[in-house]
Design an enzyme around this catalytic site. Sequence first.
Site, short mmCIF file in Angstrom:
data_model
loop_
_atom_site.label_atom_id
_atom_site.label_comp_id
_atom_site.label_asym_id
_atom_site.label_seq_id
_atom_site.Cartn_x
_atom_site.Cartn_y
_atom_site.Cartn_z
N ARG A 40 4.44 19.86 6.14
CA ARG A 40 5.46 18.91 6.56
C ARG A 40 6.67 19.55 7.27
O ARG A 40 7.12 19.03 8.30
CB ARG A 40 5.95 18.05 5.39
CG ARG A 40 4.82 17.26 4.69
CD ARG A 40 5.32 16.24 3.69
NE ARG A 40 5.95 15.12 4.34
CZ ARG A 40 7.24 14.91 4.41
NH1 ARG A 40 8.06 15.74 3.80
NH2 ARG A 40 7.74 13.90 5.05
N TYR A 65 7.01 18.11 10.92
CA TYR A 65 8.02 17.05 11.12
C TYR A 65 9.45 17.55 10.93
O TYR A 65 10.36 16.73 10.78
CB TYR A 65 7.83 15.90 10.11
CG TYR A 65 6.42 15.44 9.87
CD1 TYR A 65 5.68 14.85 10.88
CD2 TYR A 65 5.85 15.56 8.60
CE1 TYR A 65 4.39 14.39 10.63
CE2 TYR A 65 4.56 15.10 8.35
CZ TYR A 65 3.84 14.52 9.37
OH TYR A 65 2.58 14.08 9.12
N CYS A 70 1.16 33.65 10.76
CA CYS A 70 1.61 34.35 11.97
C CYS A 70 2.12 33.40 13.04
O CYS A 70 1.57 33.32 14.15
CB CYS A 70 0.48 35.20 12.50
SG CYS A 70 -0.09 36.34 11.25
N TYR A 74 1.41 13.92 0.69
CA TYR A 74 1.19 14.60 1.97
C TYR A 74 1.47 16.10 1.86
O TYR A 74 1.96 16.73 2.79
CB TYR A 74 2.03 13.96 3.09
CG TYR A 74 1.83 12.46 3.15
CD1 TYR A 74 0.62 11.93 3.56
CD2 TYR A 74 2.83 11.58 2.73
CE1 TYR A 74 0.41 10.56 3.58
CE2 TYR A 74 2.63 10.20 2.75
CZ TYR A 74 1.42 9.70 3.18
OH TYR A 74 1.21 8.35 3.19
N GLU A 126 0.83 -1.21 0.00
CA GLU A 126 0.00 0.00 0.00
C GLU A 126 0.86 1.25 0.00
O GLU A 126 0.84 2.02 0.96
CB GLU A 126 -0.81 0.08 1.31
CG GLU A 126 -1.84 -0.94 1.53
CD GLU A 126 -2.27 -0.93 3.00
OE1 GLU A 126 -1.80 -0.09 3.79
OE2 GLU A 126 -3.08 -1.78 3.34
N GLY A 164 2.11 5.03 -0.75
CA GLY A 164 1.59 6.34 -1.11
C GLY A 164 2.74 7.19 -1.61
O GLY A 164 2.88 7.49 -2.80
N ARG A 165 3.63 7.52 -0.69
CA ARG A 165 4.73 8.44 -0.98
C ARG A 165 5.58 8.02 -2.18
O ARG A 165 5.92 8.85 -3.02
CB ARG A 165 5.63 8.54 0.27
CG ARG A 165 6.68 9.61 0.19
CD ARG A 165 7.66 9.51 1.37
NE ARG A 165 7.04 9.25 2.64
CZ ARG A 165 6.68 10.20 3.51
NH1 ARG A 165 6.90 11.46 3.26
NH2 ARG A 165 6.12 9.87 4.67
N1 LLP Z 1 -1.11 2.18 4.56
C1 LLP Z 1 -1.46 2.65 5.76
C2 LLP Z 1 -2.37 1.88 6.60
C3 LLP Z 1 -0.94 3.88 6.20
O1 LLP Z 1 -1.27 4.36 7.40
C4 LLP Z 1 -0.06 4.62 5.36
C5 LLP Z 1 0.49 5.90 5.79
C6 LLP Z 1 0.23 4.09 4.09
C7 LLP Z 1 -0.30 2.85 3.73
C8 LLP Z 1 1.10 4.80 3.10
O2 LLP Z 1 2.37 5.06 3.60
P1 LLP Z 1 3.52 5.62 2.61
O3 LLP Z 1 3.79 4.56 1.59
O4 LLP Z 1 3.01 6.87 1.99
O5 LLP Z 1 4.66 5.85 3.51
N2 LLP Z 1 2.02 12.66 6.73
C9 LLP Z 1 3.25 11.93 6.86
C10 LLP Z 1 3.11 10.47 6.46
C11 LLP Z 1 2.06 9.72 7.22
C12 LLP Z 1 1.87 8.30 6.77
C13 LLP Z 1 0.71 7.69 7.43
N3 LLP Z 1 0.31 6.40 6.95
C14 LLP Z 1 4.33 12.66 6.07
O6 LLP Z 1 4.05 13.72 5.51
O7 LLP Z 1 5.49 12.23 6.04
#
Ligand code: LLP
Length: 401
Positions: free
Chosen positions: A301, A305, A330, A360, A263, A265-266
Amino acid sequence: MDFRKIANEFKTPTYVYDQNKIEKNYQKLYHAFSSHYKNFKIHYAVKANPNPAIIKILLDQGAGVDCSSPGELEAALRAGTKKENILYTGNYESQEDLSQILNADIKFNLDDLTSFERLLEIRKTDFVSFRINPGMGKGGHEAVVTGGTDAKFGIPYEKAFEAYKIAKEAGVQRFGLHMMTGSNNLEPYFFREAVEKLMEIGGDIFNRLDIKPEYVDIGGGFGIPYTEEDVYLDVELLGRLVCEKFTKKLDEYSLGRPQLLIEPGRYLVGNAGILITSVTGVKESYRTFVGVDAGMNTLARPALYQAIHRVSTPYNSGPTRKMNLCGQVCENADIFAKNLDLPKNLKEDDLVLLHDVGAYGFCMSSVYNGRPRPAEILINSDQSKLIRRRETIEDLFQFYP
Ligand code: LLP
């Protein structure tokens, strides 16, 4: 890319995504795994960038999706995702969330046994998958570590047998297994270790209960380099290490060849996004500040972070000096970068780009300080298309009675 032309046409700040990069990222990751394990599928984690036009690009490549809320589920449906390609992985799912999952007739990874109990109050189910906390986690920042003893996610692995046993006793016949240990992880050997642990936990449970998983979902979390110092995640190595370990454990526990899911995303969309901003002011204070028309409201971000995003100035060059790049919010947290070498000749209306904001980025933006959210543009070859219009001040007032 002609950033000036885009800025003139769509104004700034604007998120711009490159379709070609998203497609390449998908293909690279897909082949890294599928060349070692055939029954494999990528479910794009919609949370990284839920714009339906972005989801559609990945569907066309052959991806399914993973959603974490009814709103993301709606985004996936609007993009045209077929229900058999939708997974839902929530956290502390409410009764209402669970009703929507059941009504949508999609697969789901439940966060806890209590989620299953809430679900049973709505309706019986013949399928369940649980998110297991394998007791280990790793991420690019402590806020994005989602496995291990401090994580709020999943069922502690010591309690996982009980959950599957109760599900079987409740009449469930089809099972899945899930974990997600952290985000922005650049270490392939960690993923192999986590898969080994998950398969030992799951293998033992499935053998003792005499059941088999339909799928094993090892989550996302595959990182990308944000700075020149970051290493690239070697996805070919990752795919091989994970699939070899996975197959070995399947054989050890006689689990056949269930579907292997990831799964991400990034990894799919992160490096495909650029945020175009315009300089609103340059100030000589105790330090030199360059203010731009995007801030922590546009890209959260760095403030959240301490994340670093590369900065470039496509139309300014020449001698540089150290400057701090900030937004208009501000708060002093609203600083994108400190002590950057930026061209001395930067002035009002010049363009400054923030890189690798495809994941993100927009989806974590807010209207804090009364700033409407920016536009989103998709570039395909050299065509640019508006995929979300810029919000207006009027939009901010649509919810008040
Ligand atoms: N699956 C589940 C259940 C998740 O909670 C997440 C991300 C993903 C897949 C996808 O993860 P990725 O492949 O994108 O790492 N806002 C943060 C990242 C939070 C990720 C939360 N869960 C940032 O900007 O770095």
